[in-house]
Motif scaffolding. Structure first.
Motif, PDB file in Angstrom:
ATOM      1  N   PRO A  51       0.599  -1.547   0.121  1.00  0.00           N
ATOM      2  CA  PRO A  51      -0.241  -0.258  -0.344  1.00  0.00           C
ATOM      3  C   PRO A  51       0.872   0.948   0.037  1.00  0.00           C
ATOM      4  O   PRO A  51       0.193   2.457  -0.952  1.00  0.00           O
ATOM      5  CB  PRO A  51      -0.930  -0.017   1.190  1.00  0.00           C
ATOM      6  N   ASN A  52       2.080   1.310   0.136  1.00  0.00           N
ATOM      7  CA  ASN A  52       2.778   2.496  -0.018  1.00  0.00           C
ATOM      8  C   ASN A  52       4.273   2.276   0.222  1.00  0.00           C
ATOM      9  O   ASN A  52       4.755   0.888   0.449  1.00  0.00           O
ATOM     10  CB  ASN A  52       2.807   2.831   1.869  1.00  0.00           C
ATOM     11  N   PHE A  53       5.218   3.035  -0.273  1.00  0.00           N
ATOM     12  CA  PHE A  53       6.774   3.460   0.042  1.00  0.00           C
ATOM     13  C   PHE A  53       7.401   2.269   0.707  1.00  0.00           C
ATOM     14  O   PHE A  53       8.006   1.173   1.366  1.00  0.00           O
ATOM     15  CB  PHE A  53       7.943   3.870  -0.573  1.00  0.00           C
ATOM     16  N   GLU A  54       6.808   2.851   2.437  1.00  0.00           N
ATOM     17  CA  GLU A  54       7.834   2.496   3.246  1.00  0.00           C
ATOM     18  C   GLU A  54       7.512   0.802   3.636  1.00  0.00           C
ATOM     19  O   GLU A  54       8.430   0.028   4.397  1.00  0.00           O
ATOM     20  CB  GLU A  54       6.827   3.201   5.022  1.00  0.00           C
ATOM     21  N   THR A  55       5.873   0.220   3.423  1.00  0.00           N
ATOM     22  CA  THR A  55       6.170  -1.152   3.747  1.00  0.00           C
ATOM     23  C   THR A  55       6.083  -1.917   3.399  1.00  0.00           C
ATOM     24  O   THR A  55       7.075  -2.810   3.286  1.00  0.00           O
ATOM     25  CB  THR A  55       3.932  -1.227   3.656  1.00  0.00           C
ATOM     26  N   LEU A  56       7.076  -1.759   1.586  1.00  0.00           N
ATOM     27  CA  LEU A  56       7.382  -2.246   0.698  1.00  0.00           C
ATOM     28  C   LEU A  56       9.166  -2.360   0.817  1.00  0.00           C
ATOM     29  O   LEU A  56       9.355  -3.336   1.106  1.00  0.00           O
ATOM     30  CB  LEU A  56       7.419  -1.828  -0.890  1.00  0.00           C
ATOM     31  N   LEU A  57       9.137  -0.907   1.594  1.00  0.00           N
ATOM     32  CA  LEU A  57      10.646  -1.655   2.249  1.00  0.00           C
ATOM     33  C   LEU A  57      11.117  -2.259   3.416  1.00  0.00           C
ATOM     34  O   LEU A  57      11.570  -3.300   3.495  1.00  0.00           O
ATOM     35  CB  LEU A  57      11.300   0.191   2.410  1.00  0.00           C
ATOM     36  N   LYS A  58      10.128  -2.364   4.167  1.00  0.00           N
ATOM     37  CA  LYS A  58       9.914  -2.888   5.609  1.00  0.00           C
ATOM     38  C   LYS A  58       9.005  -4.417   5.262  1.00  0.00           C
ATOM     39  O   LYS A  58      10.615  -4.751   5.776  1.00  0.00           O
ATOM     40  CB  LYS A  58       9.178  -2.274   6.350  1.00  0.00           C
ATOM     41  N   SER A  59       9.307  -4.668   4.459  1.00  0.00           N
ATOM     42  CA  SER A  59       8.800  -6.212   4.547  1.00  0.00           C
ATOM     43  C   SER A  59       9.094  -7.083   2.929  1.00  0.00           C
ATOM     44  O   SER A  59       9.958  -7.505   3.286  1.00  0.00           O
ATOM     45  CB  SER A  59       6.831  -6.092   3.760  1.00  0.00           C
ATOM     46  N   GLN A  60      10.223  -6.320   2.299  1.00  0.00           N
ATOM     47  CA  GLN A  60      10.595  -6.640   1.155  1.00  0.00           C
ATOM     48  C   GLN A  60      12.050  -6.642   0.968  1.00  0.00           C
ATOM     49  O   GLN A  60      12.762  -6.972   0.922  1.00  0.00           O
ATOM     50  CB  GLN A  60      10.364  -6.418  -0.021  1.00  0.00           C
ATOM     51  N   CYS A  61      13.125  -5.277   2.250  1.00  0.00           N
ATOM     52  CA  CYS A  61      14.308  -5.441   2.294  1.00  0.00           C
ATOM     53  C   CYS A  61      15.221  -5.581   0.328  1.00  0.00           C
ATOM     54  O   CYS A  61      15.486  -5.775   0.234  1.00  0.00           O
ATOM     55  CB  CYS A  61      14.794  -5.739   2.946  1.00  0.00           C
ATOM     56  N   PRO A  62      14.344  -4.316  -0.364  1.00  0.00           N
ATOM     57  CA  PRO A  62      14.726  -4.400  -1.936  1.00  0.00           C
ATOM     58  C   PRO A  62      16.450  -4.320  -1.758  1.00  0.00           C
ATOM     59  O   PRO A  62      17.166  -3.183  -1.004  1.00  0.00           O
ATOM     60  CB  PRO A  62      13.618  -3.996  -2.978  1.00  0.00           C
ATOM     61  N   ASP A  63      17.259  -5.050  -2.855  1.00  0.00           N
ATOM     62  CA  ASP A  63      18.958  -4.491  -3.339  1.00  0.00           C
ATOM     63  C   ASP A  63      18.288  -3.393  -3.970  1.00  0.00           C
ATOM     64  O   ASP A  63      19.164  -2.999  -3.914  1.00  0.00           O
ATOM     65  CB  ASP A  63      19.337  -5.609  -4.145  1.00  0.00           C
ATOM     66  N   VAL A  64      17.336  -2.911  -4.610  1.00  0.00           N
ATOM     67  CA  VAL A  64      17.084  -2.093  -5.894  1.00  0.00           C
ATOM     68  C   VAL A  64      15.328  -1.771  -6.018  1.00  0.00           C
ATOM     69  O   VAL A  64      15.017  -2.398  -5.907  1.00  0.00           O
ATOM     70  CB  VAL A  64      17.394  -2.807  -7.650  1.00  0.00           C
ATOM     71  N   VAL A  65      16.067  -0.194  -6.507  1.00  0.00           N
ATOM     72  CA  VAL A  65      14.416   0.059  -6.475  1.00  0.00           C
ATOM     73  C   VAL A  65      13.755   0.749  -7.218  1.00  0.00           C
ATOM     74  O   VAL A  65      14.906   1.730  -7.481  1.00  0.00           O
ATOM     75  CB  VAL A  65      14.049   1.048  -5.524  1.00  0.00           C
ATOM     76  N   HIS A  66      13.089   0.730  -8.561  1.00  0.00           N
ATOM     77  CA  HIS A  66      12.847   1.279  -9.395  1.00  0.00           C
ATOM     78  C   HIS A  66      11.658   2.704  -9.443  1.00  0.00           C
ATOM     79  O   HIS A  66      10.734   1.914  -9.002  1.00  0.00           O
ATOM     80  CB  HIS A  66      12.239   0.343 -10.716  1.00  0.00           C
ATOM     81  N   ILE A  67      12.387   3.448  -9.242  1.00  0.00           N
ATOM     82  CA  ILE A  67      11.508   5.199  -8.986  1.00  0.00           C
ATOM     83  C   ILE A  67      10.606   4.750 -10.455  1.00  0.00           C
ATOM     84  O   ILE A  67      11.856   5.689 -11.478  1.00  0.00           O
ATOM     85  CB  ILE A  67      11.535   6.063  -8.670  1.00  0.00           C
ATOM     86  N   LEU A  68       9.259   4.704 -10.526  1.00  0.00           N
ATOM     87  CA  LEU A  68       9.004   5.321 -12.486  1.00  0.00           C
ATOM     88  C   LEU A  68       7.509   6.208 -11.794  1.00  0.00           C
ATOM     89  O   LEU A  68       6.863   6.096 -13.132  1.00  0.00           O
ATOM     90  CB  LEU A  68       8.635   3.990 -12.889  1.00  0.00           C
ATOM     91  N   THR A  69       8.154   6.782 -11.592  1.00  0.00           N
ATOM     92  CA  THR A  69       6.893   7.612 -10.945  1.00  0.00           C
ATOM     93  C   THR A  69       7.499   9.112 -11.978  1.00  0.00           C
ATOM     94  O   THR A  69       8.448   8.951 -12.120  1.00  0.00           O
ATOM     95  CB  THR A  69       6.874   7.990  -9.482  1.00  0.00           C
ATOM     96  N   PRO A  70       6.540   9.950 -12.087  1.00  0.00           N
ATOM     97  CA  PRO A  70       7.049  11.082 -12.927  1.00  0.00           C
ATOM     98  C   PRO A  70       8.755  12.053 -11.703  1.00  0.00           C
ATOM     99  O   PRO A  70       8.638  11.936 -11.017  1.00  0.00           O
ATOM    100  CB  PRO A  70       5.585  12.370 -12.812  1.00  0.00           C
ATOM    101  N   PRO A  71       9.003  12.544 -13.089  1.00  0.00           N
ATOM    102  CA  PRO A  71      10.559  13.202 -12.624  1.00  0.00           C
ATOM    103  C   PRO A  71      10.134  14.340 -11.712  1.00  0.00           C
ATOM    104  O   PRO A  71      11.416  14.047 -10.771  1.00  0.00           O
ATOM    105  CB  PRO A  71      11.236  14.069 -13.441  1.00  0.00           C
ATOM    106  N   GLY A  72       9.359  14.786 -11.696  1.00  0.00           N
ATOM    107  CA  GLY A  72       9.384  16.157 -10.167  1.00  0.00           C
ATOM    108  C   GLY A  72       8.853  15.337  -8.765  1.00  0.00           C
ATOM    109  O   GLY A  72       8.761  15.477  -8.359  1.00  0.00           O
ATOM    110  N   THR A  73       8.648  14.189  -8.544  1.00  0.00           N
ATOM    111  CA  THR A  73       7.959  13.487  -7.676  1.00  0.00           C
ATOM    112  C   THR A  73       9.554  12.571  -7.305  1.00  0.00           C
ATOM    113  O   THR A  73       9.652  12.342  -5.982  1.00  0.00           O
ATOM    114  CB  THR A  73       7.153  12.352  -8.069  1.00  0.00           C
ATOM    115  N   HIS A  74      10.439  12.199  -8.013  1.00  0.00           N
ATOM    116  CA  HIS A  74      11.488  11.301  -7.305  1.00  0.00           C
ATOM    117  C   HIS A  74      12.303  11.824  -6.123  1.00  0.00           C
ATOM    118  O   HIS A  74      13.033  10.528  -5.307  1.00  0.00           O
ATOM    119  CB  HIS A  74      12.566  11.872  -8.307  1.00  0.00           C
TER     120      HIS A  74
END
Length: 75
Positions: A51-74
């Protein structure tokens, strides 16, 4: 390698299939401000949605994150 994807818009349709085709990928997870969109994309590719970025990070501990949002939101 675990991969997180932030943003499930048009460009995700290019990134996710490529990511899934790589042999060293152990898992892919997505999130989007539009939770329904994240869940739809997750179902399409058989991956996990959060449901959100924080939960993804805590649950999955990714090695890489692709930021695919509009450039102004990076940031």
């Amino acid at each position: 390698m675990k991969i997180g994807v932030v943003g499930c818009g048009f460009v995700a349709g290019y990134h996710i299939p490529y990511i899934l085709s790589q042999r060293n990928v152990d898992g892919v997870s997505v999130t989007d401000l539009n939770v329904q969109k994240a869940e739809t994309v997750a179902r399409r590719y058989g991956i996990d949605a959060y449901p959100n970025f924080e939960t993804l990070l805590k649950s999955q501990c990714p090695d890489v994150v692709h930021i695919l949002t509009p450039p102004g939101t990076h940031a």
